[in-house]
Design an enzyme around this catalytic site. Structure first.
Site, PDB file in Angstrom:
ATOM      1  CD  GLU A 263      -2.667   1.213   2.609  1.00 38.22           C
ATOM      2  OE1 GLU A 263      -3.110   0.096   2.971  1.00 38.22           O
ATOM      3  OE2 GLU A 263      -2.911   2.277   3.208  1.00 38.22           O
ATOM      4  CD  GLU A 268      -4.086   7.581   5.843  1.00 37.86           C
ATOM      5  OE1 GLU A 268      -4.930   6.791   6.282  1.00 37.86           O
ATOM      6  OE2 GLU A 268      -2.851   7.337   5.822  1.00 37.86           O
TER       7      GLU A 268
END
Length: 388
Positions: A263, A268
């Site tokens: 990932e 974010e």
């Protein structure tokens, strides 16, 4: 405890201001010695760095490393690196990194360095010489929904015990005014169609939901891989309880599972940490356990006020993260010893989602703060041309 107090006083008396030129680096290995509640002493071979209340103070800004320091055992040793550029400072310690606007000032505000520390000048990196070729994009100028040949959607409760139920309904996901719109809303209580009263797994034992939102992922061949550059012009929703993200996972996620598939969290946003982004790598480490290289990039602005260009470059050695053309973070790719599954040697699906949650990192969601929108002006993916 008395000796630590004496050491703290001695450090402050011996502290000197370290002025940083164009780009400088201070690195080494420190040993943790935890003293009183208000101080943590970081000791090197011939130097000491005192952090007041767990914060490395920067001129004008601060990098809060309380959470990181709390995870270190007393007496443990840890490599660290502080890099100071013209207007940004990055602290890297082990597999974690913290960055913020500002200049390096290792004196004052309770942070001091004893004699014997040198700050070594390192040349600024040369401008990139790589030429990029556009290989796919979505400008969101056609239709009223994401193009089904490019984008898949997630539906239902998916991960992390988040509050929202993902849908592909127009009220949550649409193309409008030349933009992709992901909208989070409060709704009247709705039944979860997958609910099972005997289920142990979280997505199935939730009987109802009161929040909806959207999540999309790019389909093959609209993927990312080594040698790619991603550009997304976006306006992030901001506020407590909001968790929008631009990220990616390996295309073999359905067969290998997470975290073996790998990932990359490009950008974010945690509502409880305004004006910061997390830029992380998650993967399967030794003994097939979850491992990560984590970093936080301070922005110096509210990402919800206007559109900004968020970009990332992924090569064989690292992933670099940019905001409006400025490098804000870089994360090295794990080697085979750290990542036996070699997660980053495959294409990745790009993911854009707008999650909701109430916890310390994200903050407490207030229903009256919704609806909110995550706006994407365009997505563009470039690759390096093959050498003749």
């Amino acid at each position: 405890m008395r000796s630590l107090k004496f050491l703290s006083a001695a450090l402050l008396l011996a502290a000197t201001l370290v002025s940083v030129a164009a780009e400088s680096v201070l690195s080494g290995t420190f040993r943790m010695e935890k003293g009183e509640d208000t101080h943590t002493v970081v000791k090197g071979k011939n130097w000491n760095l005192l952090l007041e209340k767990g914060k490395l103070r920067l001129r004008g800004e601060g990098i809060d490393i309380d959470a990181y320091l709390a995870r270190l055992d007393n007496g443990s040793e840890q490599a660290f690196r502080i890099t100071a550029g013209k207007d940004r400072v990055t602290l890297e310690a082990g597999k974690h990194a913290y960055a913020a606007p500002g200049s390096l000032e290792l004196a004052g505000f309770g942070a001091g360095i004893a004699a014997g520390v040198t700050v070594k000048e390192i040349p600024a990196p040369p401008p990139p010489s790589v030429k990029w070729e556009l290989v796919w994009s979505d400008e969101f100028n056609e239709g009223d929904a994401p193009a089904p040949e490019k984008w898949g959607t997630e539906k239902g409760f998916i991960r992390n015990q988040e509050l929202q139920y993902y849908t592909d309904q127009r009220e949550n996901l649409r193309v409008e005014n030349g933009m992709l719109v992901l909208e989070a809303k409060v709704v009247a209580p709705q039944d979860n169609p997958r609910y099972s009263p005997t289920a142990e797994k979280w997505p199935l034992n939730q009987q109802t939901y009161r929040h909806t939102s959207a999540s999309v992922w790019s389909k093959a061949p609209f993927t990312l891989q080594t040698g790619s550059r991603l550009e997304i012009r976006a306006k992030f929703p901001t506020g407590a309880g909001l968790w929008p993200a631009i990220w990616a996972t390996g295309v073999n996620r359905s067969t290998l599972g997470w975290p073996r598939c790998g990932e990359i969290d490009f950008f974010e946003y945690f509502g409880g940490q305004p004006e910061k982004f997390s830029c992380n790598l998650h993967f399967s480490g030794p003994e097939d356990k979850h491992a990560s290289f984590s970093g936080k990039a301070g922005l110096g602005f509210d990402p919800g006020r206007e559109f900004h260009l968020y970009a990332a470059e992924w090569d064989a050695a690292e992933v670099r993260f940019y905001v409006d053309g400025k490098l804000v973070m870089r994360r090295p790719l794990p080697g085979e010893a750290d990542n036996p599954a070699e997660s980053y040697r495959q294409p990745f699906n790009l993911r854009i989602n707008f999650a909701l949650r109430s916890n310390r990192a994200v903050g407490t969601l207030a229903d009256d703060s919704l609806p909110k929108q995550f706006l994407i002006d365009y997505v563009r993916v470039y690759r390096q041309p093959e050498q003749p």
